[in-house]
Design a protein around this motif. Structure first.
Motif, PDB file in Angstrom:
ATOM      1  N   THR A 156      25.736  35.859 -63.793  1.00  0.00           N
ATOM      2  CA  THR A 156      26.394  36.636 -65.067  1.00  0.00           C
ATOM      3  C   THR A 156      27.948  35.023 -65.054  1.00  0.00           C
ATOM      4  N   ARG A 157      27.983  34.392 -64.024  1.00  0.00           N
ATOM      5  CA  ARG A 157      28.745  33.711 -64.171  1.00  0.00           C
ATOM      6  C   ARG A 157      28.747  31.825 -64.897  1.00  0.00           C
ATOM      7  N   GLY A 158      27.478  32.122 -65.201  1.00  0.00           N
ATOM      8  CA  GLY A 158      26.923  30.641 -65.348  1.00  0.00           C
ATOM      9  C   GLY A 158      26.627  29.329 -64.605  1.00  0.00           C
ATOM     10  N   LEU A 159      25.606  30.192 -63.370  1.00  0.00           N
ATOM     11  CA  LEU A 159      25.687  29.732 -62.212  1.00  0.00           C
ATOM     12  C   LEU A 159      24.702  30.151 -60.965  1.00  0.00           C
ATOM     13  N   VAL A 160      24.240  29.460 -60.530  1.00  0.00           N
ATOM     14  CA  VAL A 160      23.095  29.577 -59.267  1.00  0.00           C
ATOM     15  C   VAL A 160      22.886  30.001 -58.483  1.00  0.00           C
ATOM     16  N   ALA A 161      22.213  30.848 -56.907  1.00  0.00           N
ATOM     17  CA  ALA A 161      22.316  31.234 -56.334  1.00  0.00           C
ATOM     18  C   ALA A 161      21.641  30.047 -55.753  1.00  0.00           C
ATOM     19  N   SER A 162      22.198  29.184 -55.426  1.00  0.00           N
ATOM     20  CA  SER A 162      21.619  27.670 -55.205  1.00  0.00           C
ATOM     21  C   SER A 162      22.156  27.308 -53.358  1.00  0.00           C
ATOM     22  N   GLU A 163      22.342  28.373 -52.980  1.00  0.00           N
ATOM     23  CA  GLU A 163      22.323  27.900 -50.846  1.00  0.00           C
ATOM     24  C   GLU A 163      21.740  28.848 -50.599  1.00  0.00           C
ATOM     25  N   GLY A 164      20.298  29.663 -50.966  1.00  0.00           N
ATOM     26  CA  GLY A 164      19.815  29.872 -50.553  1.00  0.00           C
ATOM     27  C   GLY A 164      18.952  31.148 -50.598  1.00  0.00           C
ATOM     28  N   GLY A 165      19.949  31.621 -51.875  1.00  0.00           N
ATOM     29  CA  GLY A 165      19.742  32.723 -52.549  1.00  0.00           C
ATOM     30  C   GLY A 165      18.585  33.017 -53.537  1.00  0.00           C
ATOM     31  N   ALA A 166      18.601  31.902 -54.191  1.00  0.00           N
ATOM     32  CA  ALA A 166      16.956  31.748 -55.084  1.00  0.00           C
ATOM     33  C   ALA A 166      16.037  31.567 -54.061  1.00  0.00           C
ATOM     34  N   ILE A 167      16.223  30.549 -53.209  1.00  0.00           N
ATOM     35  CA  ILE A 167      14.857  30.448 -51.991  1.00  0.00           C
ATOM     36  C   ILE A 167      14.469  31.685 -51.052  1.00  0.00           C
ATOM     37  N   ARG A 168      15.376  31.430 -50.633  1.00  0.00           N
ATOM     38  CA  ARG A 168      15.501  33.633 -49.488  1.00  0.00           C
ATOM     39  C   ARG A 168      14.367  34.281 -50.628  1.00  0.00           C
ATOM     40  N   LEU A 169      14.952  34.920 -50.699  1.00  0.00           N
ATOM     41  CA  LEU A 169      15.282  36.145 -51.170  1.00  0.00           C
ATOM     42  C   LEU A 169      13.713  36.692 -51.692  1.00  0.00           C
ATOM     43  N   PRO A 170      13.344  36.015 -52.598  1.00  0.00           N
ATOM     44  CA  PRO A 170      12.121  35.729 -52.729  1.00  0.00           C
ATOM     45  C   PRO A 170      10.814  35.855 -51.467  1.00  0.00           C
ATOM     46  N   ARG A 171      11.307  35.589 -50.621  1.00  0.00           N
ATOM     47  CA  ARG A 171      10.328  35.346 -49.925  1.00  0.00           C
ATOM     48  C   ARG A 171      10.684  36.833 -48.387  1.00  0.00           C
ATOM     49  N   ARG A 172      11.438  37.381 -48.847  1.00  0.00           N
ATOM     50  CA  ARG A 172      12.084  38.616 -47.513  1.00  0.00           C
ATOM     51  C   ARG A 172      11.407  40.018 -48.786  1.00  0.00           C
TER      52      ARG A 172
END
Length: 258
Positions: free
Chosen positions: A135-151
């Motif tokens: 929503t802010r033109g950013l990416v969850a690049s400090e683990g959000g996009a990597i770890r969340l789909p694993r959890r």
């Protein structure tokens, strides 16, 4: 409200071998600027290097865990990473000791990524998690996009990542993302209780176990055993292992300092 310039950005305290690291910028829901990031990194270094400390707890003041990166500081500071250790010196770090997130209120954006980087999570039933970066033109690049789909189940994780939908702590607990759900204001107490359960076990075995989990993630079984065995083999030949087995046979509490 406290004067933000008069109080330390990060407070630390010790209790029974546990280091509590408290984010302390309540006027911005403990948002992370570079100063706070550096202070958290320093505290985490203390945790790993001090032999008198066994477990860390990360929490926040003012009824919230962390609202993520301080967006007002972003244009001049960028993402508040510390060297190669990531956001606040945590999200990409190779830590040696267990870290528990005690979550009250908001754990969003980078704040959620800090929690995802911890080994265990306790949360109040009024807490919530979200990754609103898109929503802010950013990416969850400090683990959000990597770890969340694993959890979480894939489609639930993708909904959070693509629509910024929040996840109540009660739902997070149902999906196994939260280890213990508590009443409001009780997440830190639950984290101390969880830390005590960790501390009852061999520090050497805990360290090796964490190392195996982190080093083998994403590998197939054959590759994982190849990586694991050099880490775990030395553990079995130690006096600590002998003490653990002997204590079990003698029906007594192990002395991990023996």
């Amino acid at each position: 409200m406290s004067n933000p310039s008069a109080d330390p950005m990060v407070m630390t305290s010790r209790r029974d071998g546990v280091l509590v690291i408290t984010l302390n910028r309540p006027h911005v829901r403990n948002a992370i600027d570079q100063g706070l990031a550096d202070a958290v990194d320093t505290a985490l270094t203390t945790l790993d290097n001090d032999p008198g400390l066994e477990v860390g707890i990360l929490t926040g003041t003012g009824g919230h865990f962390c609202s993520g990166m301080d967006l007002k500081a972003f244009p001049t500071e960028g993402v508040p990473r510390v060297a190669d250790r990531g956001l606040a010196g945590l999200t990409r770090a190779h830590r040696a000791k267990p870290l528990i997130a005690a979550v009250e209120g908001a754990a969003v954006a980078g704040g959620f990524e800090l929690a995802l980087a911890c080994d265990l999570i306790t949360a109040a039933d009024t807490a919530f998690f979200a990754l609103p970066e898109v929503t802010r033109g950013l990416v969850a690049s400090e683990g959000g996009a990597i770890r969340l789909p694993r959890r979480l189940p894939h489609h639930l994780a993708m909904e959070m990542l693509l629509t910024a939908s929040p996840l109540p702590a009660s739902d997070a607990a149902c999906h196994g993302l939260v280890n213990q759900l508590t009443g409001e204001g009780k997440a830190l107490d639950a984290a101390f209780a969880l830390a005590a359960r960790v501390q009852a076990n061999s520090p050497h075995a805990i360290r090796a176990t964490r190392q195996v989990v982190n080093a083998t993630r994403g590998l197939d079984d054959d590759a994982a055993f190849t990586v694991q065995d050099p880490i775990t083999a030395p553990v079995f030949g130690t006096a600590i292992a002998t003490e653990g087995v002997r204590a079990f046979c003698e029906k007594r509490t192990p002395d991990w300092t023996a």
